[in-house]
Design an enzyme around this catalytic site. Sequence first.
Site, PDB file in Angstrom:
ATOM      1  N   GLY A  15       0.860  -1.088  -0.116  1.00 31.18           N
ATOM      2  CA  GLY A  15       0.037   0.126  -0.024  1.00 31.18           C
ATOM      3  C   GLY A  15       0.908   1.053   0.086  1.00 31.18           C
ATOM      4  O   GLY A  15       2.010   1.115  -0.409  1.00 31.18           O
ATOM      5  N   GLU A  79      -8.931  -0.589   0.701  1.00 29.15           N
ATOM      6  CA  GLU A  79      -7.927  -1.279   1.735  1.00 29.15           C
ATOM      7  C   GLU A  79      -9.083  -2.081   2.729  1.00 29.15           C
ATOM      8  O   GLU A  79      -9.970  -1.431   3.302  1.00 29.15           O
ATOM      9  CB  GLU A  79      -7.593  -0.083   2.535  1.00 29.15           C
ATOM     10  CG  GLU A  79      -6.566   0.870   1.840  1.00 29.15           C
ATOM     11  CD  GLU A  79      -6.054   1.975   2.690  1.00 29.15           C
ATOM     12  OE1 GLU A  79      -5.733   1.678   3.983  1.00 29.15           O
ATOM     13  OE2 GLU A  79      -5.828   3.170   2.314  1.00 29.15           O
ATOM     14  N   ARG A 104     -20.033   4.668   6.765  1.00 34.38           N
ATOM     15  CA  ARG A 104     -20.038   6.087   6.801  1.00 34.38           C
ATOM     16  C   ARG A 104     -19.272   6.569   5.828  1.00 34.38           C
ATOM     17  O   ARG A 104     -18.656   6.017   5.047  1.00 34.38           O
ATOM     18  CB  ARG A 104     -19.604   6.814   8.312  1.00 34.38           C
ATOM     19  CG  ARG A 104     -18.329   6.166   8.530  1.00 34.38           C
ATOM     20  CD  ARG A 104     -17.482   6.870   9.290  1.00 34.38           C
ATOM     21  NE  ARG A 104     -16.362   6.396   9.954  1.00 34.38           N
ATOM     22  CZ  ARG A 104     -15.218   6.794   9.240  1.00 34.38           C
ATOM     23  NH1 ARG A 104     -15.223   7.744   8.383  1.00 34.38           N
ATOM     24  NH2 ARG A 104     -14.019   6.228   9.534  1.00 34.38           N
TER      25      ARG A 104
HETATM   26  N1  RBF Z   1      -8.940   7.715   6.376  1.00 33.05           N
HETATM   27  C1  RBF Z   1      -9.364   8.929   6.486  1.00 33.05           C
HETATM   28  O1  RBF Z   1      -8.588  10.203   5.974  1.00 33.05           O
HETATM   29  N2  RBF Z   1     -10.750   9.094   6.730  1.00 33.05           N
HETATM   30  C2  RBF Z   1     -11.424   8.307   7.102  1.00 33.05           C
HETATM   31  O2  RBF Z   1     -12.721   8.460   7.407  1.00 33.05           O
HETATM   32  C3  RBF Z   1     -10.931   7.035   7.159  1.00 33.05           C
HETATM   33  N3  RBF Z   1     -11.610   5.718   7.628  1.00 33.05           N
HETATM   34  C4  RBF Z   1     -11.216   4.667   7.605  1.00 33.05           C
HETATM   35  C5  RBF Z   1     -12.128   3.675   8.193  1.00 33.05           C
HETATM   36  C6  RBF Z   1     -11.532   2.382   8.126  1.00 33.05           C
HETATM   37  C7  RBF Z   1     -12.272   1.383   8.569  1.00 33.05           C
HETATM   38  C8  RBF Z   1      -9.945   2.256   7.843  1.00 33.05           C
HETATM   39  C9  RBF Z   1      -9.614   0.564   7.952  1.00 33.05           C
HETATM   40  C10 RBF Z   1      -9.273   2.976   7.601  1.00 33.05           C
HETATM   41  C11 RBF Z   1      -9.859   4.432   7.377  1.00 33.05           C
HETATM   42  N4  RBF Z   1      -9.078   5.409   6.967  1.00 33.05           N
HETATM   43  C12 RBF Z   1      -9.560   6.672   6.714  1.00 33.05           C
HETATM   44  C13 RBF Z   1      -7.554   5.595   6.736  1.00 33.05           C
HETATM   45  C14 RBF Z   1      -7.098   5.431   5.494  1.00 33.05           C
HETATM   46  O3  RBF Z   1      -7.850   4.779   4.554  1.00 33.05           O
HETATM   47  C15 RBF Z   1      -5.620   4.512   5.510  1.00 33.05           C
HETATM   48  O4  RBF Z   1      -5.885   3.322   5.949  1.00 33.05           O
HETATM   49  C16 RBF Z   1      -4.638   5.366   6.286  1.00 33.05           C
HETATM   50  O5  RBF Z   1      -4.463   6.534   5.349  1.00 33.05           O
HETATM   51  C17 RBF Z   1      -3.117   4.671   6.192  1.00 33.05           C
HETATM   52  O6  RBF Z   1      -2.961   4.168   5.071  1.00 33.05           O
HETATM   53  P1  ADP Z   2       0.674  -1.204   3.388  1.00 30.57           P
HETATM   54  O1  ADP Z   2       0.934   0.238   3.366  1.00 30.57           O
HETATM   55  O2  ADP Z   2       1.281  -1.874   2.684  1.00 30.57           O
HETATM   56  O3  ADP Z   2      -0.946  -1.506   2.966  1.00 30.57           O
HETATM   57  P2  ADP Z   2      -0.094  -1.540   6.219  1.00 30.57           P
HETATM   58  O4  ADP Z   2       0.540  -1.116   7.513  1.00 30.57           O
HETATM   59  O5  ADP Z   2      -1.432  -1.166   5.790  1.00 30.57           O
HETATM   60  O6  ADP Z   2       0.837  -1.651   4.800  1.00 30.57           O
HETATM   61  O7  ADP Z   2      -0.016  -3.452   6.326  1.00 30.57           O
HETATM   62  C1  ADP Z   2      -0.750  -3.846   5.586  1.00 30.57           C
HETATM   63  C2  ADP Z   2      -0.616  -5.526   5.554  1.00 30.57           C
HETATM   64  O8  ADP Z   2      -0.398  -6.156   6.823  1.00 30.57           O
HETATM   65  C3  ADP Z   2      -1.356  -6.423   4.793  1.00 30.57           C
HETATM   66  O9  ADP Z   2      -1.248  -6.199   3.116  1.00 30.57           O
HETATM   67  C4  ADP Z   2      -0.907  -7.709   5.244  1.00 30.57           C
HETATM   68  O10 ADP Z   2       0.006  -8.467   4.605  1.00 30.57           O
HETATM   69  C5  ADP Z   2      -0.901  -7.466   6.574  1.00 30.57           C
HETATM   70  N1  ADP Z   2      -1.752  -7.584   7.634  1.00 30.57           N
HETATM   71  C6  ADP Z   2      -1.649  -8.339   8.811  1.00 30.57           C
HETATM   72  N2  ADP Z   2      -2.680  -8.635   9.393  1.00 30.57           N
HETATM   73  C7  ADP Z   2      -3.578  -7.766   8.749  1.00 30.57           C
HETATM   74  C8  ADP Z   2      -5.067  -7.752   9.159  1.00 30.57           C
HETATM   75  N3  ADP Z   2      -5.730  -8.114  10.012  1.00 30.57           N
HETATM   76  N4  ADP Z   2      -5.783  -7.167   8.027  1.00 30.57           N
HETATM   77  C9  ADP Z   2      -5.187  -6.649   6.905  1.00 30.57           C
HETATM   78  N5  ADP Z   2      -3.868  -6.809   6.762  1.00 30.57           N
HETATM   79  C10 ADP Z   2      -3.158  -7.492   7.577  1.00 30.57           C
HETATM   80 MG    MG Z   3      -2.598  -0.731   3.943  1.00 27.94          MG
END
Ligand code: RBF
Ligand code: ADP
Ligand code: MG
Length: 153
Positions: A15, A79, A104
Amino acid sequence: MSCFPYCAVGRVIKGFGRGSKELGIPTANYPEDVVERLPQEIQGGVYYGWANVDNGTVFKMVMSIGNNPYYKNEKRSMETHIIHKFEEDFYGSTLKTVMLGFIRPMKNFSSLDELVTEIHADIAHAKEKLELPENLAHKDNKFFDESDKKLSF
Ligand code: RBF
Ligand code: ADP
Ligand code: MG
């Protein structure tokens, strides 16, 4: 009309490296082609559903779908945070997801703390919704079976 359940399958890619894992909320990212196939009806926001890795156990998940303004053509990212503690990373593995509902819209947060608090609320919301019989039923969705040979990638 609803586009749920929406099934997606793809390999887990690296990512943005923004450190979701450090926040305790790792998110497995789908490649661009999977994101491009999303129907128009599925807008940026947070969704809940089920997921499995390499046809393994099906777990609850929350998914963040975002429009990143820094990408041209308003490309979105998908994601998935699987609500399960994995011992190892699974980059390159096959991630299947079945999206069942909207939680949301995406929001802007003034601090990382607020974002993390909101994500924990999303996870609690997802856990509860997925216990409803109509959602629980999809845990056994045929899509998650290893026997599904129709997927070509
Ligand atoms: N990032 C935001 O800027 N606003 C959000 O409302 C937001 N909601 C999220 C909800 C979930 C369930 C998850 C897993 C991530 C969310 N993120 C949000 C974070 C974003 O998509 C991303 O995970 C971070 O920027 C780190 O890569
Ligand atoms: P990236 O920026 O590469 O997505 P993250 O910090 O978001 O890095 O970590 C994502 C990685 O963590 C996934 O690609 C997967 O290999 C690993 N991972 C371990 N546990 C989980 C989980 N519960 N949900 C999603 N990804 C997970
Ligand atoms: Mg990620």
